[in-house]
Design a protein around this motif. Sequence first.
Motif, short mmCIF file in Angstrom:
data_model
loop_
_atom_site.label_atom_id
_atom_site.label_comp_id
_atom_site.label_asym_id
_atom_site.label_seq_id
_atom_site.Cartn_x
_atom_site.Cartn_y
_atom_site.Cartn_z
N GLU A 44 0.34 -1.07 0.36
CA GLU A 44 0.01 -0.30 0.22
C GLU A 44 0.70 1.71 0.34
OE1 GLU A 44 -2.82 2.28 2.70
OE2 GLU A 44 -1.85 1.46 3.40
N ALA A 45 1.48 1.28 0.94
CA ALA A 45 2.87 2.67 0.84
C ALA A 45 3.40 2.28 -0.30
CB ALA A 45 3.18 2.18 2.23
N LEU A 46 4.07 1.36 -1.27
CA LEU A 46 4.55 2.01 -2.19
C LEU A 46 3.90 2.21 -3.45
CD1 LEU A 46 6.54 -1.19 -2.35
CD2 LEU A 46 7.41 1.16 -2.51
N GLN A 47 2.65 1.73 -3.35
CA GLN A 47 1.30 2.10 -4.42
C GLN A 47 1.17 3.28 -4.21
OE1 GLN A 47 -1.78 -0.75 -5.65
NE2 GLN A 47 -0.07 -2.43 -4.69
N LEU A 48 0.95 3.78 -3.20
CA LEU A 48 0.15 5.04 -3.14
C LEU A 48 1.07 6.17 -3.03
CD1 LEU A 48 -1.70 5.14 0.41
CD2 LEU A 48 -2.86 5.31 -2.02
N PHE A 50 3.58 5.50 -5.20
CA PHE A 50 3.75 5.90 -6.94
C PHE A 50 2.04 5.95 -7.75
CE2 PHE A 50 7.87 4.27 -5.51
CZ PHE A 50 8.31 4.70 -6.19
N ALA A 51 1.33 6.28 -7.10
CA ALA A 51 0.60 6.27 -7.94
C ALA A 51 0.02 7.49 -9.22
CB ALA A 51 -0.73 5.88 -7.04
N THR A 52 -0.12 7.67 -9.51
CA THR A 52 -0.53 8.70 -10.48
C THR A 52 -2.08 8.65 -10.80
OG1 THR A 52 -0.15 7.31 -13.17
CG2 THR A 52 1.76 8.42 -12.23
N VAL A 53 -2.65 8.05 -10.28
CA VAL A 53 -4.15 8.29 -10.76
C VAL A 53 -4.93 7.77 -9.25
CG1 VAL A 53 -6.23 8.11 -11.67
CG2 VAL A 53 -4.37 7.89 -13.36
N GLU A 54 -5.93 9.05 -8.81
CA GLU A 54 -5.31 8.42 -7.16
C GLU A 54 -7.49 7.47 -7.46
OE1 GLU A 54 -7.41 12.32 -5.59
OE2 GLU A 54 -5.61 13.04 -6.23
N ASP A 55 -7.75 7.26 -8.46
CA ASP A 55 -9.07 6.05 -7.74
C ASP A 55 -8.37 4.67 -8.83
OD1 ASP A 55 -11.66 5.65 -7.47
OD2 ASP A 55 -12.13 5.96 -9.14
N GLN A 56 -7.16 4.80 -8.35
CA GLN A 56 -6.55 3.19 -8.65
C GLN A 56 -6.62 2.44 -7.51
OE1 GLN A 56 -2.73 3.02 -10.11
NE2 GLN A 56 -2.95 3.80 -12.18
N PRO A 57 -7.35 1.12 -7.74
CA PRO A 57 -7.16 0.60 -6.50
C PRO A 57 -6.18 -0.58 -6.17
CG PRO A 57 -7.86 -0.97 -8.76
CD PRO A 57 -7.58 0.98 -9.23
N LEU A 58 -6.21 -0.63 -4.92
CA LEU A 58 -4.60 -1.95 -4.59
C LEU A 58 -5.10 -2.59 -4.58
CD1 LEU A 58 -4.55 0.10 -0.78
CD2 LEU A 58 -3.35 0.80 -2.52
N HIS A 59 -3.48 -2.79 -5.45
CA HIS A 59 -3.55 -4.23 -5.75
C HIS A 59 -2.73 -5.63 -4.86
CE1 HIS A 59 -5.09 -3.96 -9.41
NE2 HIS A 59 -4.09 -2.57 -9.54
N ILE A 60 -2.84 -5.89 -4.17
CA ILE A 60 -2.64 -6.82 -2.46
C ILE A 60 -2.71 -8.44 -2.95
CG2 ILE A 60 -3.33 -4.46 -1.32
CD1 ILE A 60 -5.34 -7.02 0.07
N VAL A 61 -2.17 -9.06 -2.08
CA VAL A 61 -2.02 -10.38 -1.45
C VAL A 61 -3.18 -10.96 -0.89
CG1 VAL A 61 0.39 -10.50 -2.54
CG2 VAL A 61 -0.05 -10.66 0.17
N CYS A 62 -3.12 -11.96 -1.10
CA CYS A 62 -4.61 -12.57 -0.33
C CYS A 62 -4.18 -13.01 0.38
CB CYS A 62 -4.89 -14.02 -1.02
SG CYS A 62 -6.21 -14.98 -0.68
N GLU A 63 -4.65 -11.87 2.06
CA GLU A 63 -4.05 -12.95 4.05
C GLU A 63 -5.01 -14.29 3.83
OE1 GLU A 63 -3.57 -8.03 4.06
OE2 GLU A 63 -5.15 -9.13 5.66
#
Length: 132
Positions: A44-48, A50-63
């Motif tokens: 989440e920290a990395l994706q936020l 480097f995100a260029t579009v605010e409405d992009q979903p996070l891509h996380i791993v199954c927990e």
Amino acid sequence: STPARRPPNLPIIGQRRSFVEMSENQRRKAANEAVFREVNERLEALQLAFATVEDQPLHIVCECDRLDCNNRVAVHVDVYEATRRDPALFFVIAGHNDEGVEDVIDTGGDYVIVRKRPGDPQRIAAETDPRA
């Protein structure tokens, strides 16, 4: 599929409120889930950052607790943040929930949000919460 855009509902679907004590095997599975949750916090920290579009979903791993699982989940930031406020909640692919220690409380397309049951499952989830 498109991820849900709303924060998770708090009522539990098929609620079970029994106090659960865990076996050593279940404790190891809980540790696996904690590792995946920590990985997702870093993603989440990395994706936020480097995100260029605010409405992009996070891509996380199954927990889930499966060592061989490498499934990805797309979840919106608002749902992720609302879920992370409760250390007993985890994101898992539908069908990867462990009915012995957790209840499904919400669905979001290809994933479900589960709550650890009272007792050892919630205690371990709280002790391993990276936000605590």
